[in-house]
Design a protein around this motif. Structure first.
Motif, short mmCIF file in Angstrom:
data_model
loop_
_atom_site.label_atom_id
_atom_site.label_comp_id
_atom_site.label_asym_id
_atom_site.label_seq_id
_atom_site.Cartn_x
_atom_site.Cartn_y
_atom_site.Cartn_z
N THR A 149 3.47 -0.48 1.25
CA THR A 149 3.42 -1.55 0.25
C THR A 149 1.98 -2.25 0.60
OG1 THR A 149 6.07 -1.60 0.38
CG2 THR A 149 4.40 -3.61 -0.27
N LEU A 150 1.74 -2.01 1.58
CA LEU A 150 0.23 -2.81 2.07
C LEU A 150 -1.20 -1.86 0.98
CD1 LEU A 150 -0.92 -4.80 3.90
CD2 LEU A 150 -1.48 -3.32 5.62
N ILE A 151 -0.69 -0.49 1.21
CA ILE A 151 -2.10 0.28 0.31
C ILE A 151 -2.33 0.17 -0.66
CG2 ILE A 151 -2.72 2.89 0.27
CD1 ILE A 151 -1.50 3.45 2.88
N ILE A 152 -0.51 -0.24 -1.15
CA ILE A 152 -0.81 -0.30 -3.20
C ILE A 152 -1.07 -2.14 -3.16
CG2 ILE A 152 0.60 -0.93 -4.68
CD1 ILE A 152 2.43 1.01 -3.38
N THR A 153 -1.35 -3.15 -2.48
CA THR A 153 -1.16 -4.11 -3.08
C THR A 153 -2.42 -4.23 -2.60
OG1 THR A 153 0.34 -4.83 -1.52
CG2 THR A 153 -1.25 -6.86 -2.07
N ILE A 154 -3.20 -3.48 -1.46
CA ILE A 154 -5.14 -3.62 -1.15
C ILE A 154 -5.77 -3.48 -2.43
CG2 ILE A 154 -6.63 -2.73 0.30
CD1 ILE A 154 -4.69 -3.46 2.77
N THR A 155 -4.91 -1.60 -2.75
CA THR A 155 -5.61 -1.13 -3.85
C THR A 155 -5.81 -1.68 -4.69
OG1 THR A 155 -4.25 0.40 -4.07
CG2 THR A 155 -6.05 1.20 -2.67
N PHE A 156 -4.53 -2.02 -5.12
CA PHE A 156 -4.15 -2.42 -6.64
C PHE A 156 -5.27 -3.65 -7.03
CE2 PHE A 156 -2.20 -6.45 -9.38
CZ PHE A 156 -2.41 -4.73 -10.32
N ALA A 157 -5.68 -4.69 -5.93
CA ALA A 157 -6.65 -5.97 -5.98
C ALA A 157 -7.97 -5.33 -5.63
CB ALA A 157 -6.05 -7.15 -4.56
N ALA A 158 -8.31 -3.89 -4.89
CA ALA A 158 -9.48 -4.04 -5.70
C ALA A 158 -10.29 -3.33 -6.59
CB ALA A 158 -9.99 -3.05 -4.48
N VAL A 159 -9.27 -2.90 -7.54
CA VAL A 159 -9.56 -3.09 -9.18
C VAL A 159 -10.28 -3.90 -9.49
CG1 VAL A 159 -9.37 -1.44 -11.40
CG2 VAL A 159 -8.55 -0.67 -9.12
N PHE A 160 -10.51 -4.86 -9.37
CA PHE A 160 -10.04 -6.17 -10.23
C PHE A 160 -11.12 -7.34 -8.97
CE2 PHE A 160 -6.25 -5.86 -11.18
CZ PHE A 160 -5.99 -5.09 -13.03
N THR A 161 -11.49 -6.81 -8.03
CA THR A 161 -12.62 -7.75 -7.55
C THR A 161 -13.73 -6.80 -6.48
OG1 THR A 161 -11.42 -7.36 -5.22
CG2 THR A 161 -11.19 -9.51 -5.92
N VAL A 162 -13.83 -5.55 -7.78
CA VAL A 162 -15.01 -4.83 -7.29
C VAL A 162 -16.38 -5.00 -7.13
CG1 VAL A 162 -14.11 -3.40 -8.69
CG2 VAL A 162 -16.32 -4.87 -9.86
N PRO A 163 -17.02 -4.27 -6.01
CA PRO A 163 -18.03 -4.98 -4.91
C PRO A 163 -19.50 -4.93 -6.05
CG PRO A 163 -17.90 -2.41 -5.20
CD PRO A 163 -16.34 -2.92 -5.69
N GLY A 164 -19.83 -5.69 -6.24
CA GLY A 164 -21.81 -5.90 -7.13
C GLY A 164 -21.05 -7.17 -7.88
N GLY A 165 -19.21 -7.55 -8.71
CA GLY A 165 -18.86 -7.86 -9.60
C GLY A 165 -19.11 -8.01 -10.81
#
Length: 325
Positions: A175-191
């Motif tokens: 569940t923690l991995i799902i939360t982190i990876t889901f959020a990472a798509v919308f906060t990509v490095p470099g903006g």
């Protein structure tokens, strides 16, 4: 020794404790010793104070190499052996229903796999015994299936608890991995640029970041669904044979893949952000890989063990043994 033993009569064999030596060899799985003795004097098969023959002892002590010798015996002897009962009217399937000695169970790492191995033994003996053995009652009025249920009740409970504890522990990780990876798509490095597209969309490292993040998300989702399947299982003894181990294989494979992909995604994001300072990237990536390496080293041997036992390579029954007696 063999030449001398071949000249002895039945009572002399008992007086010399040859039968005791053979049954001790059976318990210890010394197949060469048993084969040579039985070639010399076949009646030794049935010499036992408890009226349990060699193959019953092999089943009782879970010695698959000696049990496999049964497949190389001529049909006349085999039929006679399969129809024998011991002093309590237990046939071979009753013996298979008894729980294995602790020394045999200790060779496997978890109660769930202990249970799987016990079911594998019972199914193997069930496959070769005559039909009457399956419904026959022993001196205590129990059928082989009732003996199995009674003697394995505690082991079933231990196996269920072990699998539920594992599922409950790793469902938090998934569940923690799902939360982190889901959020990472919308906060990509470099903006993102003004048109909404990521600024580093054309970079190869960014594509590695996105792909690994997606793999981590989907495999973590699959592992959580598999957790739910394990928790919803009925935990019947037969389920430990294939159903539960296969779910556990999928679960461990997906969670290991998810953690590895998440580390790749993290490393790719660092490369994008710190690409002009490579001296800072390498030590961070090395430190990020340490927990993943520890997790793989701890869980991968369990995955290999489950896979080997589930695919019947853990018990080496030799059904194609050449005739030897």
């Amino acid at each position: 020794m063999g030449n001398h033993i071949s000249t002895l009569k039945v009572q002399s064999l008992r007086d010399c404790e040859v039968d005791d030596a053979m049954f001790e060899a059976t318990k210890q799985g010394i197949v060469e010793f048993v084969v040579e003795l039985l070639k010399i004097t076949q009646p030794l098969i049935f010499h036992n104070d408890d009226r349990r023959h060699v193959f019953m002892i092999a089943i009782q002590y879970r010695q698959e190499n000696i049990f496999s010798l049964l497949y190389g015996i001529n049909e006349g002897w085999k039929a006679h052996i399969l129809n024998q009962t011991d002093g309590d009217r237990n046939n071979m399937l009753h013996v298979a229903g008894e729980i294995a000695p602790p020394s045999q169970l200790a060779r496997i790492s978890s109660p769930a796999l202990h249970m799987q191995r016990e079911v594998q033994w019972f199914k193997e003996v069930e496959r070769i015994v005559p039909e009457w053995c399956k419904k026959s009652k022993n001196y205590y009025g129990e059928t082989p299936y009732e003996v199995f249920s009674r003697s394995h009740k505690e082991l079933v409970n231990e196996g269920e608890k072990w699998m539920r504890d594992m599922a409950n522990s790793f469902i938090v990780v998934g569940t923690l991995i799902i939360t982190i990876t889901f959020a990472a798509v919308f906060t990509v490095p470099g903006g993102n640029a003004q048109d909404g597209f990521p600024n580093f969309l054309q970079k190869r490292s960014f594509m590695i970041f996105i792909m690994s993040d997606a793999i981590s998300f989907f495999t973590a989702s699959a592992s959580v669904l598999m957790f739910m399947g394990i928790l919803a299982s009925r935990f019947d003894p037969v389920d430990f044979l294939e159903s539960l181990p296969k779910k556990l294989i999928i679960f461990l494979s997906t969670i290991l893949t998810s953690i590895a992909a998440m580390t790749v995604s993290f490393s790719a994001a660092l490369w994008i952000i710190l690409q002009h300072r490579p001296w800072a990237i390498i030590p961070i990536i090395i430190m990020a890989s340490i927990p993943v390496t520890f997790f793989v080293l701890l869980q991968f041997p369990l995955l290999v063990e489950i896979y080997s036992l589930t695919n019947a390579t853990g018990i080496s029954f030799d059904r194609k043994m050449k005739p030897w007696l």
